[in-house]
Design an enzyme around this catalytic site. Sequence first.
Site, short mmCIF file in Angstrom:
data_model
loop_
_atom_site.label_atom_id
_atom_site.label_comp_id
_atom_site.label_asym_id
_atom_site.label_seq_id
_atom_site.Cartn_x
_atom_site.Cartn_y
_atom_site.Cartn_z
CG HIS A 1 -0.22 -0.25 2.52
ND1 HIS A 1 0.64 0.67 3.05
CD2 HIS A 1 -0.20 -1.31 3.37
CE1 HIS A 1 1.14 0.21 4.19
NE2 HIS A 1 0.66 -1.00 4.41
CB SER B 1 -1.09 -5.64 4.63
OG SER B 1 0.08 -5.04 4.10
CG HIS C 1 4.28 -1.69 2.03
ND1 HIS C 1 2.95 -2.05 1.99
CD2 HIS C 1 4.81 -2.37 3.07
CE1 HIS C 1 2.70 -2.92 2.95
NE2 HIS C 1 3.81 -3.13 3.63
P1 AMP Z 1 4.85 -4.97 6.56
O1 AMP Z 1 4.66 -5.39 5.14
O2 AMP Z 1 3.58 -4.64 7.27
O3 AMP Z 1 5.78 -5.88 7.32
O4 AMP Z 1 5.61 -3.57 6.50
C1 AMP Z 1 6.81 -3.41 5.78
C2 AMP Z 1 7.41 -2.06 6.10
O5 AMP Z 1 6.48 -1.03 5.74
C3 AMP Z 1 7.70 -1.87 7.60
O6 AMP Z 1 8.93 -1.17 7.74
C4 AMP Z 1 6.54 -1.04 8.06
O7 AMP Z 1 6.83 -0.24 9.19
C5 AMP Z 1 6.29 -0.17 6.84
N1 AMP Z 1 4.92 0.35 6.85
C6 AMP Z 1 3.77 -0.37 7.00
N2 AMP Z 1 2.70 0.46 7.02
C7 AMP Z 1 3.18 1.72 6.89
C8 AMP Z 1 2.58 3.01 6.83
N3 AMP Z 1 1.26 3.16 6.94
N4 AMP Z 1 3.39 4.08 6.69
C9 AMP Z 1 4.73 3.94 6.60
N5 AMP Z 1 5.37 2.75 6.62
C10 AMP Z 1 4.61 1.65 6.77
#
Ligand code: AMP
Length: 285
Positions: A37, A189, A40
């Site tokens: 999203h 997500s 990311h």
């Molecule tokens: P995930 O796929 O949820 O493991 O997240 C992957 C990376 O994206 C991690 O470093 C999260 O902190 C970052 N991330 C997830 N959601 C957000 C958001 N809304 N804003 C900024 N970074 C995000």
Amino acid sequence: MADVKAIQTVSEMHRVADQIRADGLQIGLVPTMGFLHEGHLSLIRRARRCVDRVVVSVFVNPIQFGPQEDLEAYPRDFERDRVLIGDSGGDLIYAPDAEEMYPEGYASYVDVDGLTRHLCGTSRPGHFRGVTTVVTKLFAAVKPHVAIFGQKDAQQAAVIRRMVQDLNLDVEVLVSPTIREADGLAKSSRNKYLSPEERQEASVLYQALQKAKRLVADGERRSEVVIGEMRELIERRPLAQIDYIEAVDTAHLQPVEEFSGEILLALAVQFGKARLIDNLVVQTA
Ligand code: AMP
């Protein structure tokens, strides 16, 4: 645009990373679990501005999920991710499968003490051990100069910074701001799990953080009062179940009774199948 190349094995990733480094270029890594999203994509765009080659890892890491958690249900859409990564400036995808990461006989883990005791560490035992282990393995495979994480997972970012420092890993860690929906809900997500009613109520996480910010700006310093007000606001939403609301110091992530210096206010709230987290750093004089 041509599809971004996806690498699935450690050996191929090593070969490509070595080649990039031999060419004198800088590698940036954005670790993700896919189903991308805007949050990311903001990290990928930041990486694009910092380095020569942007590698985005897409791996739903089984060892960071507890036995009762949503590993199986976690949303996945690799082809959509591939397009988004290309459009946002990613050069390569590293997408190993679980067998490649944790083959038969796998026995090595990385544990960060202290910072993992509170917040999500309490309600998700073993979660950070899974995160620090996979991030170490991703660093070993991708050999990045820079790795970018989101402030949305503030505890994760702090734990990774600590790990990089403690283990002398030669990677610069950057942390990017949380990207939100128009009503303040942090992009995640897991927002996909929310029913329309839950989605509407979920903006209360952001509202509670904003309320806390106002209270502190107006001079309130007692954590108990700030947290109590946040709790009261969230409990008005019938679909919300609070996991935790905590105020911790940003250096050690230990609970504080009084706000002074830089404080991380963090919360986790369950809405149906979705466990949502959010946070805000509050500065006091
Ligand atoms: P995930 O796929 O949820 O493991 O997240 C992957 C990376 O994206 C991690 O470093 C999260 O902190 C970052 N991330 C997830 N959601 C957000 C958001 N809304 N804003 C900024 N970074 C995000």
